[in-house]
Design a protein around this motif. Structure first.
Motif, PDB file in Angstrom:
ATOM      1  N   PRO A   2     -34.997  22.151 -10.348  1.00  0.00           N
ATOM      2  CA  PRO A   2     -34.795  21.986  -8.906  1.00  0.00           C
ATOM      3  C   PRO A   2     -33.394  21.474  -8.553  1.00  0.00           C
ATOM      4  CG  PRO A   2     -36.156  20.225  -9.770  1.00  0.00           C
ATOM      5  CD  PRO A   2     -35.923  21.183 -10.904  1.00  0.00           C
ATOM      6  N   HIS A   3     -33.001  21.760  -7.327  1.00  0.00           N
ATOM      7  CA  HIS A   3     -31.749  21.253  -6.746  1.00  0.00           C
ATOM      8  C   HIS A   3     -30.503  21.721  -7.495  1.00  0.00           C
ATOM      9  CE1 HIS A   3     -34.271  18.712  -4.259  1.00  0.00           C
ATOM     10  NE2 HIS A   3     -34.870  18.304  -5.357  1.00  0.00           N
ATOM     11  N   VAL A   4     -30.603  22.854  -8.168  1.00  0.00           N
ATOM     12  CA  VAL A   4     -29.447  23.388  -8.897  1.00  0.00           C
ATOM     13  C   VAL A   4     -28.632  24.274  -7.970  1.00  0.00           C
ATOM     14  CG1 VAL A   4     -28.716  24.908 -10.785  1.00  0.00           C
ATOM     15  CG2 VAL A   4     -30.573  23.270 -11.146  1.00  0.00           C
ATOM     16  N   THR A   5     -27.341  24.076  -8.029  1.00  0.00           N
ATOM     17  CA  THR A   5     -26.420  24.964  -7.343  1.00  0.00           C
ATOM     18  C   THR A   5     -25.527  25.608  -8.403  1.00  0.00           C
ATOM     19  OG1 THR A   5     -24.811  23.198  -6.991  1.00  0.00           O
ATOM     20  CG2 THR A   5     -26.394  23.608  -5.221  1.00  0.00           C
ATOM     21  N   VAL A   6     -25.058  26.784  -8.097  1.00  0.00           N
ATOM     22  CA  VAL A   6     -24.160  27.486  -9.009  1.00  0.00           C
ATOM     23  C   VAL A   6     -22.838  27.677  -8.288  1.00  0.00           C
ATOM     24  CG1 VAL A   6     -23.801  29.537 -10.418  1.00  0.00           C
ATOM     25  CG2 VAL A   6     -26.129  28.681 -10.049  1.00  0.00           C
ATOM     26  N   LYS A  11     -12.144  32.258 -13.110  1.00  0.00           N
ATOM     27  CA  LYS A  11     -12.500  33.603 -13.569  1.00  0.00           C
ATOM     28  C   LYS A  11     -13.970  33.917 -13.304  1.00  0.00           C
ATOM     29  CE  LYS A  11      -8.848  33.773 -16.968  1.00  0.00           C
ATOM     30  NZ  LYS A  11      -8.455  34.102 -18.321  1.00  0.00           N
ATOM     31  N   GLN A  12     -14.520  33.290 -12.266  1.00  0.00           N
ATOM     32  CA  GLN A  12     -15.910  33.512 -11.839  1.00  0.00           C
ATOM     33  C   GLN A  12     -16.935  33.179 -12.919  1.00  0.00           C
ATOM     34  OE1 GLN A  12     -16.620  34.161  -8.541  1.00  0.00           O
ATOM     35  NE2 GLN A  12     -14.438  33.763  -8.423  1.00  0.00           N
ATOM     36  N   ARG A  13     -16.595  32.274 -13.823  1.00  0.00           N
ATOM     37  CA  ARG A  13     -17.559  31.812 -14.823  1.00  0.00           C
ATOM     38  C   ARG A  13     -18.388  30.714 -14.169  1.00  0.00           C
ATOM     39  NH1 ARG A  13     -15.821  32.891 -20.530  1.00  0.00           N
ATOM     40  NH2 ARG A  13     -14.146  34.409 -20.327  1.00  0.00           N
ATOM     41  N   PRO A  14     -19.709  30.851 -14.169  1.00  0.00           N
ATOM     42  CA  PRO A  14     -20.548  29.929 -13.396  1.00  0.00           C
ATOM     43  C   PRO A  14     -20.556  28.495 -13.918  1.00  0.00           C
ATOM     44  CG  PRO A  14     -21.904  31.404 -14.720  1.00  0.00           C
ATOM     45  CD  PRO A  14     -20.488  31.860 -14.878  1.00  0.00           C
ATOM     46  N   ILE A  15     -20.705  27.591 -12.957  1.00  0.00           N
ATOM     47  CA  ILE A  15     -20.864  26.166 -13.231  1.00  0.00           C
ATOM     48  C   ILE A  15     -22.186  25.756 -12.590  1.00  0.00           C
ATOM     49  CG2 ILE A  15     -19.947  23.845 -12.853  1.00  0.00           C
ATOM     50  CD1 ILE A  15     -17.177  25.219 -12.453  1.00  0.00           C
ATOM     51  N   TYR A  16     -23.120  25.292 -13.398  1.00  0.00           N
ATOM     52  CA  TYR A  16     -24.426  24.863 -12.898  1.00  0.00           C
ATOM     53  C   TYR A  16     -24.375  23.364 -12.654  1.00  0.00           C
ATOM     54  CZ  TYR A  16     -25.982  29.469 -14.186  1.00  0.00           C
ATOM     55  OH  TYR A  16     -26.127  30.823 -14.259  1.00  0.00           O
ATOM     56  N   GLN A  17     -24.780  22.971 -11.439  1.00  0.00           N
ATOM     57  CA  GLN A  17     -24.700  21.566 -11.037  1.00  0.00           C
ATOM     58  C   GLN A  17     -26.015  21.096 -10.445  1.00  0.00           C
ATOM     59  OE1 GLN A  17     -21.432  21.618  -8.208  1.00  0.00           O
ATOM     60  NE2 GLN A  17     -19.971  21.157  -9.835  1.00  0.00           N
ATOM     61  N   VAL A  18     -26.237  19.801 -10.562  1.00  0.00           N
ATOM     62  CA  VAL A  18     -27.323  19.134  -9.859  1.00  0.00           C
ATOM     63  C   VAL A  18     -26.704  17.930  -9.162  1.00  0.00           C
ATOM     64  CG1 VAL A  18     -28.029  17.797 -11.912  1.00  0.00           C
ATOM     65  CG2 VAL A  18     -29.622  18.098 -10.001  1.00  0.00           C
ATOM     66  N   GLY A  19     -26.911  17.836  -7.865  1.00  0.00           N
ATOM     67  CA  GLY A  19     -26.317  16.737  -7.103  1.00  0.00           C
ATOM     68  C   GLY A  19     -24.803  16.697  -7.211  1.00  0.00           C
ATOM     69  N   GLY A  20     -24.168  17.855  -7.333  1.00  0.00           N
ATOM     70  CA  GLY A  20     -22.714  17.915  -7.439  1.00  0.00           C
ATOM     71  C   GLY A  20     -22.171  17.589  -8.816  1.00  0.00           C
ATOM     72  N   LYS A  21     -23.052  17.389  -9.797  1.00  0.00           N
ATOM     73  CA  LYS A  21     -22.628  17.070 -11.168  1.00  0.00           C
ATOM     74  C   LYS A  21     -22.929  18.249 -12.080  1.00  0.00           C
ATOM     75  CE  LYS A  21     -23.591  12.128 -10.849  1.00  0.00           C
ATOM     76  NZ  LYS A  21     -24.417  11.049 -11.429  1.00  0.00           N
ATOM     77  N   SER A  22     -21.919  18.696 -12.794  1.00  0.00           N
ATOM     78  CA  SER A  22     -22.090  19.813 -13.723  1.00  0.00           C
ATOM     79  C   SER A  22     -22.978  19.401 -14.890  1.00  0.00           C
ATOM     80  CB  SER A  22     -20.740  20.253 -14.276  1.00  0.00           C
ATOM     81  OG  SER A  22     -19.884  20.626 -13.233  1.00  0.00           O
ATOM     82  N   PHE A  23     -23.837  20.339 -15.312  1.00  0.00           N
ATOM     83  CA  PHE A  23     -24.617  20.095 -16.528  1.00  0.00           C
ATOM     84  C   PHE A  23     -24.526  21.265 -17.503  1.00  0.00           C
ATOM     85  CE2 PHE A  23     -27.698  21.899 -13.594  1.00  0.00           C
ATOM     86  CZ  PHE A  23     -28.506  22.717 -14.371  1.00  0.00           C
ATOM     87  N   VAL A  24     -24.115  22.429 -17.033  1.00  0.00           N
ATOM     88  CA  VAL A  24     -23.830  23.589 -17.888  1.00  0.00           C
ATOM     89  C   VAL A  24     -22.705  24.364 -17.228  1.00  0.00           C
ATOM     90  CG1 VAL A  24     -24.701  25.803 -18.767  1.00  0.00           C
ATOM     91  CG2 VAL A  24     -26.216  23.829 -18.723  1.00  0.00           C
ATOM     92  N   PHE A  25     -21.713  24.761 -18.037  1.00  0.00           N
ATOM     93  CA  PHE A  25     -20.718  25.673 -17.499  1.00  0.00           C
ATOM     94  C   PHE A  25     -20.167  26.567 -18.601  1.00  0.00           C
ATOM     95  CE2 PHE A  25     -17.936  22.031 -18.440  1.00  0.00           C
ATOM     96  CZ  PHE A  25     -16.815  22.623 -18.995  1.00  0.00           C
ATOM     97  N   PHE A  26     -19.662  27.700 -18.170  1.00  0.00           N
ATOM     98  CA  PHE A  26     -19.112  28.702 -19.070  1.00  0.00           C
ATOM     99  C   PHE A  26     -17.603  28.527 -19.086  1.00  0.00           C
ATOM    100  CE2 PHE A  26     -23.283  29.956 -18.063  1.00  0.00           C
ATOM    101  CZ  PHE A  26     -23.742  30.723 -19.117  1.00  0.00           C
ATOM    102  N   ARG A  27     -17.091  28.224 -20.245  1.00  0.00           N
ATOM    103  CA  ARG A  27     -15.703  27.824 -20.406  1.00  0.00           C
ATOM    104  C   ARG A  27     -14.788  29.030 -20.614  1.00  0.00           C
ATOM    105  NH1 ARG A  27     -13.346  24.691 -25.415  1.00  0.00           N
ATOM    106  NH2 ARG A  27     -11.811  23.390 -24.385  1.00  0.00           N
ATOM    107  N   ASN A  28     -13.591  28.927 -20.088  1.00  0.00           N
ATOM    108  CA  ASN A  28     -12.566  29.934 -20.363  1.00  0.00           C
ATOM    109  C   ASN A  28     -12.076  29.759 -21.797  1.00  0.00           C
ATOM    110  OD1 ASN A  28     -12.568  31.005 -17.750  1.00  0.00           O
ATOM    111  ND2 ASN A  28     -11.206  29.379 -17.044  1.00  0.00           N
ATOM    112  N   PRO A  29     -11.545  30.800 -22.413  1.00  0.00           N
ATOM    113  CA  PRO A  29     -10.988  30.648 -23.767  1.00  0.00           C
ATOM    114  C   PRO A  29      -9.925  29.554 -23.786  1.00  0.00           C
ATOM    115  CG  PRO A  29     -11.137  32.959 -23.184  1.00  0.00           C
ATOM    116  CD  PRO A  29     -11.449  32.170 -21.932  1.00  0.00           C
ATOM    117  N   ARG A  30     -10.042  28.679 -24.770  1.00  0.00           N
ATOM    118  CA  ARG A  30      -9.115  27.551 -24.896  1.00  0.00           C
ATOM    119  C   ARG A  30      -8.634  27.460 -26.337  1.00  0.00           C
ATOM    120  NH1 ARG A  30      -9.461  23.270 -20.946  1.00  0.00           N
ATOM    121  NH2 ARG A  30      -7.938  22.480 -22.402  1.00  0.00           N
TER     122      ARG A  30
END
Length: 121
Positions: A2-6, A11-30
């Motif tokens: 619940p309460h997840v925003t994307v 590069k349009q790689r999604p960042i999944y957040q709850v309450g404005g805090k990231s918990f999963v994201f797709f990283r660019n090559p580093r």
């Protein structure tokens, strides 16, 4: 969960957040995550939050585990997972890792509510 925003990341790689805090994201090559044989940067790294360093160490110390870390993430409560290795864990294992990531970042009220509704007595 619940309460997840994307959010669209770079590069349009999604960042999944709850309450404005990231918990999963797709990283660019580093430069810190690369193929040791070719030197090519991994382009499929997923960053997943964990509850604490103990959980992180438990996940990355097993050489057969697809979870890893790099010096860039020393002290950061997260593990890395290449999308190309996601098939090495079961759906249930992945669901648990994502739920734990959400729980580590959700507010106490949201966490307690979710746990009360989803954990067996």
């Amino acid at each position: 969960m619940p309460h997840v925003t994307v959010q669209p990341g770079t590069k349009q790689r999604p960042i999944y957040q709850v309450g404005g805090k990231s918990f999963v994201f797709f990283r660019n090559p580093r430069p810190d995550a690369f193929d040791p044989d070719t030197g090519e940067r991994y382009d499929d790294v997923i960053v997943i939050w964990v509850a604490d360093q103990g959980e992180k160490l438990a996940m990355v110390q097993d050489d057969s585990s697809p979870f890893f870390t790099t010096p860039h993430f020393d002290g950061h409560p997260s593990v890395l997972l290449r999308a190309s290795r996601i098939g090495e864990i079961t759906y249930d294992e992945l669901a648990e890792v994502i739920q734990d990531a959400w729980l580590s970042r959700a507010s106490a009220r949201r966490r307690e509510k979710w746990l009360a509704e989803n954990l067996p007595d």
